[in-house]
Design an enzyme around this catalytic site. Structure first.
Site, PDB file in Angstrom:
ATOM      1  CB  ALA A   1      21.356  66.125  89.279  1.00  0.00           C
TER       2      ALA A   1
ATOM      3  NE  ARG B   1      12.989  68.314  85.322  1.00  0.00           N
ATOM      4  CZ  ARG B   1      13.740  67.266  84.978  1.00  0.00           C
ATOM      5  NH1 ARG B   1      14.605  67.374  83.986  1.00  0.00           N
ATOM      6  NH2 ARG B   1      13.638  66.126  85.610  1.00  0.00           N
TER       7      ARG B   1
ATOM      8  CG  ASP C   1      17.041  63.863  90.021  1.00  0.00           C
ATOM      9  OD1 ASP C   1      17.031  62.638  89.794  1.00  0.00           O
ATOM     10  OD2 ASP C   1      17.074  64.723  89.128  1.00  0.00           O
TER      11      ASP C   1
END
Lengths: 366, 366
Positions: B55, B90, B244
C-alpha cells in the site's frame, strides 16, 4: 474411476503373480505413468517417495509389499522384517500399521510355503474391501449433498470445498472425501468443487484437479489461502476432507492446513465433514495433540515440479538462494470444529459417543 | 534497509528530475534489478504489474506518476486525467487514492508552470513521511516484542509470524509489519520470523524472505497451511501483518489468507497485530465486507515463476492442462479477531473507539 474413458484402480496385481502395478502419482498431473513394483524395497520406496499416497492406498500398497517379500522369503523372520520395514516409511499413517497387522495376523499361522499366494490373495481382499468401503462412504455422504441440493434454486450448484487429495487416487477407487462428490455428480446433481492446491506438495492442484477433471466433475482450483474468504462470501456449502488418523475422541490428523479450513468453516457456519474408513480410527488415542507429526524436508517448500511451455517437466526454486524452510506435513483439527464423520457405516458426530454409536463393538471391547 | 551491505529505499528520483528509480519486485528473489519510470504510463504499469506493490509504495509510486505526467502536460485536464488513470490500477488500495488526492490537492492551486517541480518535491515529501511513519510504527511495535522477550528464557528467540510482504519492499523503508522486527533485531533481541510463502504470488517466499535475509534477520519459510499448526504447538509468540485497508470499525482487508491466520491466532491465544500507517484507514467505511475484493487472473494460481538449477528463470505450470482457477486477492479479517493495531501514533484496539483514541481529530470531523 475413469481416465481417458478407461476405468482404473490405483493399484492392481499383474497376472504373472510377481508384479504389482501402480500409477506413479509423483508424475501427475503432467504425465500419466503406470510403474511396476517387484520387491518389498520398491513397495517401501513407492510409499516413502509418495508414488502412492493417501491412507488407504498406502495400506494396500504395504499389503502387496508384504506379498512381494513373501515371494522371496516366506519365513517368520522375513514376515516380521517386511512388516517392520514397511511400517516405518510413513509414521503418521495409522492405516499403514493397520494393513500390515492385518497381513501379519493372516499369514503368521500359515506354513511358509503357502504364504506368498495367500499374501497376494489377502492384499487383493484388502483392496476390494477398500473399494466397498469407499463406495459406502460415498452413499452416506451423498445424503448430505442431496439435502443441500434440495434447498438450492434450480440450476444452482452445490459448492463443496476439499483440501489435499482424499480422492480415488488416495484409495483404490472412489476415494473417501471425493466419493460423495462422484456419486452426486453421477446422480445428476449440479455440483462444483473448490480444490485447495495444498502446498507444499500440491496434491490438490496435481491430483484432485486431475481426477475430478478426468471424471468430468466441474471444479475450480484455488490457493490454500482463499477458502476462508469464499466461505465468508457464501460460496461454499460444505467442506469434505479426508484424514490420516482420527482419535477415539474425534480429533482429526490430516494434511497441513486442514485445521485452518475447519476454523473458517466454524466461523462462517459452513458444515465441515471428514470422510474416513474405520481403519483410520486410532482407538488407542484420545488426544489428537499427541499424534506424532511428520516433519518432511524443507526442499518440498523451496522447490516445485512444473512444466514449461514446451511441455518439459522441471524442478524449480521459488525462494531466495540459501533460504531455510520448515515443512510439518500434518496438523490436528480438534473434534469441536468437525460437524461430523462420514464413514462406511453412516454419519456420526466427531466424538467418542458418535464413533461408538457406529462402532458399538468397540464399546464392548473397552 | 540493506541489500548486500548497501542501504536502499524502494523508490527514488534520479538527479535528472525526469526519471524515477524502482526495484523491479517481480524479478525478486531471483534477480535484483533497478528500473526507471519516465512516464505516467510506466508508473501505472509498474503498479498494475506489481513491479511495485504494498500500500505505501503504491501510493508513493502513484505520486511520482503524477509528477512524471506534469513534466509532459501540467494542465488542469492532464492533472485530473493522471489522477483518474492511476487510481484505477489497484481498486482495493485505499492508500493509492489517498496519495493521489494529496497530490491533486497540493498541485491544483498552483499555476501549471510550477506543477512539475512541485509534484516531484511533494512526492518526495510523501516518501519521507512514509519512512518516518514506518519508523514510528516500528518503535511502537518494538514495545510488544520487548515485553514478550522479557518473559523468555535466556537465548530463547521471540517467534513472530507474518503473512505476505508488509516489509520495507512494500513501503519506502523499514516496512510496516516488519519495522518492529527490524528494530528488535537491530536492538539485539533474539528474534525469529516464520514467513508465510503467500500463494499465489509468493510475496513471502520471494520478498519477505529476501529482505529479512538481506538484513540478517533469522527466519524460516513455511507454506501458508503451516501457521495454524505452529500456533497450536506454541511455536508462534506473535503475528504481525500489514493491511491494504482498515475500516473505521477495525475490519482489516489484507492479502488473501490473512483471515485464516487471524482465526488460528484467536483459537490458540496468540496475539494478532496489524501494522498500518494512518493513510490506510478508510474512515468512510464501517463494514469490511463491503470492500471490493480484487479478483486477479487465475493464471497467477496456475503458473509460477522459478529458477532451474542452471539459474534460468521460467514460468511453469503446476496444474493439469485446461484447469480453471479462481484468484481473489484479498480477504477481510473482522475486527473481533485482531488484538490491536500498531500505528505511527501508538497501539490501539481494533475498534472505532480504539482508532479514535489515537486519531481524535477524526471524531471532531464526524
Amino acid at each position: 474411476m475413469k481416465i481417458g474413458g478407461h476405468a482404473y484402480r490405483t493399484i492392481w496385481p499383474e497376472d504373472d503373480g510377481a508384479r504389482v502395478a501402480i500409477i506413479d502419482q509423483t508424475k501427475l498431473p503432467h504425465r500419466f505413468e503406470v510403474v511396476h513394483l517387484t520387491t518389498v524395497d520398491e513397495a517401501a520406496r513407492a510409499i516413502l517417495t509418495m508414488q502412492v499416497r493417501g491412507a488407504p492406498l498406502i495400506g494396500v500398497t504395504a499389503a502387496y509389499g508384504v506379498a512381494l517379500a513373501m515371494r522371496v522369503d516366506a519365513s517368520d523372520e522375513a514376515l516380521a522384517a517386511a512388516v517392520a520395514f514397511l511400517a516405518k516409511q510413513r509414521p503418521t499413517a495409522v492405516n499403514l500399521r493397520w494393513a500390515l497387522e492385518e497381513m501379519r495376523r493372516h499369514l503368521a499361522p500359515l506354513e511358509p510355503g503357502k504364504r506368498a499366494d495367500a499374501a497376494f490373495a489377502h492384499a487383493g481382499l484388502l483392496a476390494d474391501q477398500d473399494v466397498a468401503m469407499c463406495k459406502a462412504i460415498g452413499e452416506h455422504g451423498l445424503q448430505i449433498i442431496h439435502e443441500i441440493a434440495a434447498r438450492k434454486k434450480p440450476g444452482e450448484a452445490v459448492n463443496v470445498l476439499t483440501h489435499c487429495n482424499a480422492g480415488w487416487l488416495a484409495c483404490v477407487d472412489w476415494g473417501t472425501a471425493t466419493s460423495p462428490m462422484y456419486q452426486a455428480h453421477d446422480a445428476g446433481i449440479a455440483l462444483h468443487v473448490w480444490v485447495d492446491e495444498t502446498r507444499p506438495r500440491n496434491q490438490g492442484a496435481a491430483l484432485t484437479a486431475f481426477e475430478l477433471g478426468s471424471h468430468g466433475v466441474p471444479h475450480t482450483l484455488i490457493v490454500d489461502n482463499a477458502g476462508g474468504h469464499l466461505m465468508q462470501r457464501g460460496a461454499v456449502d460444505l467442506v469434505i476432507v479426508g484424514t490420516d488418523r482420527v482419535t477415539a475422541s474425534g480429533d482429526v490428523a490430516n494434511k497441513i492446513g486442514t485445521y485452518l479450513k475447519a476454523l473458517a468453516a466454524k466461523d462462517t457456519g459452513v458444515p465441515f465433514y471428514v470422510a474416513l474408513p474405520q481403519s483410520t480410527i486410532d482407538w488407542t488415542l484420545e488426544d489428537g495433540f499427541v499424534i506424532p507429526i511428520e516433519e518432511r524436508s524443507g526442499d518440498e517448500v523451496l522447490r516445485l515440479s512444473g512444466r514449461t511451455a514446451d511441455g518439459a517437466v522441471h524442478l524449480f526454486d521459488i525462494a531466495p538462494e540459501g533460504c531455510v524452510a520448515a515443512n510439518p506435513a500434518f496438523d490436528v483439527t480438534p473434534a469441536r470444529l468437525v460437524t461430523g464423520f462420514i464413514t462406511e457405516r453412516g454419519i456420526c458426530a466427531a466424538s467418542r459417543a458418535g464413533l461408538l454409536a457406529l462402532y458399538p463393538e468397540r464399546d464392548a471391547a473397552a
